[in-house]
Scaffold this active site. Structure first.
Site, PDB file in Angstrom:
ATOM      1  N   ALA A 243       0.847  -1.193   0.000  1.00 13.16           N
ATOM      2  CA  ALA A 243       0.000   0.000   0.000  1.00 13.16           C
ATOM      3  C   ALA A 243       0.881   1.241   0.000  1.00 13.16           C
ATOM      4  CB  ALA A 243      -0.919   0.010   1.212  1.00 13.16           C
ATOM      5  N   ASP A 269     -11.619  -3.950   5.118  1.00  9.92           N
ATOM      6  CA  ASP A 269     -12.185  -3.297   6.299  1.00  9.92           C
ATOM      7  C   ASP A 269     -11.186  -3.342   7.454  1.00  9.92           C
ATOM      8  OD1 ASP A 269     -14.501  -3.081   4.756  1.00  9.92           O
ATOM      9  OD2 ASP A 269     -15.329  -4.940   5.570  1.00  9.92           O
TER      10      ASP A 269
END
Length: 351
Positions: A243, A269
Site C-alpha cells: 500500500a 475493512d
C-alpha cells in the site's frame, strides 16, 4: 412510514463513528454452488460495522449508526455488534422495512465460481437519511468513517453522505473507503462520478487500485493521486504488493505481508481499522500502514469477515521491525494469539 432516529441530548464524543448498512450473513457449511449447499452458519457482515468492531476490539471508543428492521435479524445484528464493545444505541428500528441478509459461497471472491446472493433491496438501512438518523450522534466523534457502499443503497443515502461530507467549521476528520461494488451500481458512469465526488470531500481516503481501475479507468498510485488531489491523506491499496499513502510530508509505501490465507474476505475493512487505530494514536505514517497490513492479516487468517486484531503490544513490536525483518514475516492462522513476549516475533517469522 418509517421511524426516525430518537433525538438525543449531547451524546458522548467517541473516537470513531461508523455509518452504514450491516447484514446478517449466511456462510456455507461446505464448498459448492449456492444451489447445492445444504446448510449455513449465521454471521454478520457490513464494511462499516466490521471497521467498528475491530476498532472497539483494539481499545477505541466506537459508535455504529445505521437502521435495521424490527425483526429477529435486526436483533441479531445489534446484539452481535454490541458484543464487540460498540455503542449501538443510535440504530433505530424500522417496522416497515426488513433487515438485509445475504448468502455467499465458500470460495475466494476473486474466483469466477464465487456466488453472492443479496436480499437488501428496500432494507431498513436503505432508508437512512438526515431525517431518520440522529446526526448529532453521527458527528460526535474524532473520526467519522463512511464508505461508498452507502451511496449505492438509495438516493436518500447518497444525499445523507453529501450532507455529512459538506464543508463545516467543526466536523470530525472524515474517513472514506471508496468500496466500489459494481453489482450495486446499475450505471457504471454514475458510480465513478459519485464515488470520486465523495472522496474529494473527505480528509482520509482508502481506495484499492482495482477499484480505481473499475470506477475511473486509471491505474497506479500516482494516477489515483492526480484524480484525488484534495484528501489530505490518500491510501492506495495495491493488493499483494502492499500500500502507498500520500500525506503532508510526502509519499510512503509499505510492502504487504506474506500471509497463509484462510479466506480472502474482510481484509479491506480490517486494513482501514488498523490504519485508523494507528492514526488515532498518532503513530508515524509507515507504522500506520504496517498496522493496516497486520490487522488485514488477522482477517485473512480466519474463515469469516471479522477477526480480532492482535494485541496492541504484539502489533506495535511487529510494526517496529526493520525493513529486512518485516520482509521475512509470514503469518498464518492463529498468529494473533501468539504470546505477548519476546518469543512472539519469532513464532510468526519465516524460518
Amino acid at each position: 412510514m418509517t421511524t426516525a432516529g430518537p433525538p438525543t441530548a449531547a451524546p458522548d464524543v467517541v473516537d470513531v463513528v461508523t455509518l452504514g448498512e450491516s447484514m446478517v450473513t449466511f456462510l456455507p457449511t461446505r464448498p459448492g454452488r449456492l444451489a447445492d449447499v445444504p446448510s449455513w452458519d449465521r454471521a454478520i457482515g457490513g464494511a462499516e460495522s466490521n471497521v467498528a468492531c475491530v476498532l472497539a476490539a483494539a481499545g477505541h471508543s466506537v459508535r455504529w449508526v445505521s437502521r435495521v428492521g424490527a425483526d429477529g435479524f435486526g436483533d441479531h445484528l445489534v446484539e452481535r455488534i454490541a458484543s464487540w464493545g460498540v455503542d449501538t444505541r443510535h440504530v433505530p428500528r424500522d417496522p416497515a422495512r426488513p433487515t438485509g441478509i445475504y448468502f455467499r459461497t465458500a470460495g475466494d471472491r476473486a474466483d469466477d465460481t464465487h456466488e453472492v446472493a443479496y436480499y437488501r433491496a428496500g432494507s431498513a438501512a436503505s432508508a437512512m437519511s438526515a431525517t431518520t438518523l440522529d446526526l448529532t450522534a453521527v458527528r460526535a466523534a474524532r473520526v467519522l468513517h463512511l464508505s461508498g457502499i452507502t451511496a449505492a443503497l438509495s438516493a436518500d443515502c447518497r444525499a445523507l453522505l453529501h450532507t455529512l461530507t459538506a464543508p463545516a467549521a467543526r466536523r470530525p476528520l472524515l474517513s472514506f473507503d471508496v468500496n466500489h461494488r459494481p453489482g450495486l451500481w446499475p450505471d457504471r458512469a454514475e458510480a465513478g462520478t459519485v464515488l470520486r465526488d465523495l472522496a474529494r470531500r473527505c480528509d482520509l481516503v482508502f481506495v484499492g487500485d482495482d477499484e480505481a481501475r473499475d470506477a475511473w479507468g486509471i491505474e497506479g498510485p500516482d494516477a489515483v493521486r492526480r484524480a484525488l488531489p484534495e484528501p489530505r491523506t490518500l491510501v492506495v491499496k495495491e493488493g499483494a504488493r502492499g500500500a502507498t499513502v500520500f500525506h503532508d510530508a510526502g509519499v510512503t509505501s509499505v510492502p504487504a505481508l506474506d500471509v497463509d490465507v484462510t479466506a480472502a474476505v474482510g481484509a479491506g475493512d480490517a486494513f482501514a481499522a488498523g490504519f485508523l487505530s494507528a492514526t488515532l494514536r498518532d503513530l508515524p505514517v509507515r507504522d500506520r500502514l504496517r498496522h493496516g497490513h497486520l490487522t488485514a492479516a488477522a482477517a485473512l487468517t480466519v474463515p469469516g469477515d471479522l477477526a480480532r486484531p492482535p494485541a496492541r503490544g504484539h502489533a506495535d513490536r511487529l510494526a517496529a521491525l526493520d525493513d529486512t525483518a518485516w520482509g521475512t514475516l509470514r503469518l498464518g492462522p492463529g498468529w494473533t494469539t501468539a504470546a505477548d513476549d519476546d518469543r512472539a516475533d519469532q513464532e510468526v517469522r519465516t524460518p
